[in-house]
Design an enzyme around this catalytic site. Structure first.
Site, mmCIF file in Angstrom:
data_model
loop_
_atom_site.group_PDB
_atom_site.id
_atom_site.type_symbol
_atom_site.label_atom_id
_atom_site.label_comp_id
_atom_site.label_asym_id
_atom_site.label_seq_id
_atom_site.Cartn_x
_atom_site.Cartn_y
_atom_site.Cartn_z
ATOM 1 C CD GLU A 26 54.610 11.104 38.045
ATOM 2 O OE1 GLU A 26 54.676 10.576 36.918
ATOM 3 O OE2 GLU A 26 55.606 11.462 38.685
ATOM 4 C CD GLU B 158 60.789 -9.041 48.476
ATOM 5 O OE1 GLU B 158 61.480 -9.859 47.840
ATOM 6 O OE2 GLU B 158 60.976 -7.810 48.454
#
Length: 296
Positions: free
Chosen positions: A78, A109
């Protein structure tokens, strides 16, 4: 870990009414926001350290796995449309790659070496700002990212939801949002995820403000790339210059849709002079207006 604990309050959640379930989850979201309060000082310290590095040309790097990684990507994605932050100065290190944004890659992960390798491939340097996000604070991939980035001299920031998280040991700045047990035990996309999003919102927005990309609460570094943003740009120029919509649109056209340049044109100087003025003040509109008009 606090985030994995079973709360006695919610053990009969599945037997409650829909209204009771939703109310309980809503209260959890409120407590997540409250948990960030104790981290404000740490967030501020990270901002003060990050801004000079970014002013020297550094990049913002978001790293994480699963929900935490996705929240980081959302925050960073954004910045270009909102503040015209250069996309080439954004790096996303998502465990399992960006495909893991929409398709879970749980095993990825657990690989600390992969996190370190991602930073090697990104060529992390001292002026980069690397943010590692992990609810548990134990995610090997994210630890690998921050360990390697710290070794490279980068500004490293750990965001976690458990005290004494191993992630904190490999970062310069440690931001703890201790959200405690979840309504649904271990479902850290709930309270922990909400707190992480708040932390990243506060951090990235404060960075953009301190770097002069906001003036009088307005997004003066945004680019008018569609109809909605064009209307917003016209409103911003009109508000600051004190002119009508037509004049604001004309100034923007003369400035090639650059809001800061359009504002200075609106104050009566030519485009070339406006560009030079902004460059002289490092893009800080407040300083440029003060030189141009005597008012900041």
């Amino acid at each position: 870990m606090h985030t994995e604990q079973i709360s006695s309050r919610y053990v009969d959640l599945d037997s409650w009414s829909t209204a009771e379930i939703i109310t309980a989850m809503y209260e959890g979201q409120l407590s997540a926001a409250a948990a960030v309060r104790g981290a404000l000082g740490a967030i501020g310290a990270a901002v003060e350290d990050a801004v000079p590095a970014l002013q020297r040309g550094g990049r913002i790097v978001y790293a994480g796995a699963g929900t935490s990684g996705r929240i980081g990507v959302q925050d960073g994605s954004e910045l270009p449309p909102t503040y015209d932050w250069p996309p080439e100065r954004l790096v996303f290190a998502m465990a399992g790659g960006l495909d893991a944004l929409v398709r879970s890659a749980e095993g990825a992960e657990d690989n600390e070496a992969a996190g370190a390798q991602a930073m090697t491939e990104a060529r992390i340097v001292a002026n980069d700002v690397v943010i590692g996000v992990a609810a548990s604070g134990t995610t090997p991939f994210t630890i690998g990212v921050l360990r390697a980035s710290s070794a490279a001299g980068a500004v490293t920031i750990a965001v976690a939801n458990n005290p004494a998280a191993p992630l904190f040991e490999v970062a310069r700045h440690r931001i703890l949002a201790d959200t405690g047990s979840e309504v649904i035990a271990g479902s850290t996309r709930m309270k922990a995820g909400t707190a992480q999003k708040i932390v990243l919102n506060l951090f990235s927005t404060a960075v953009m403000v301190k770097m002069g990309r906001v003036y009088r609460g307005l997004m003066v570094d945004m680019r008018a790339r569609n109809a909605k943003l064009s209307r917003r740009a016209e409103a911003i120029v009109g508000e600051i210059v004190g002119c009508g919509k037509g004049d604001a649109a004309r100034y923007l056209e003369q400035a090639d849709r650059d809001v800061k340049t359009a504002i200075l044109i609106g104050f009566g100087i030519g485009r070339s002079e406006a560009s030079q003025l902004l460059q002289r003040h490092g893009g800080n509109l407040r300083s440029a207006i003060k030189e141009c008009t005597g008012q900041g």
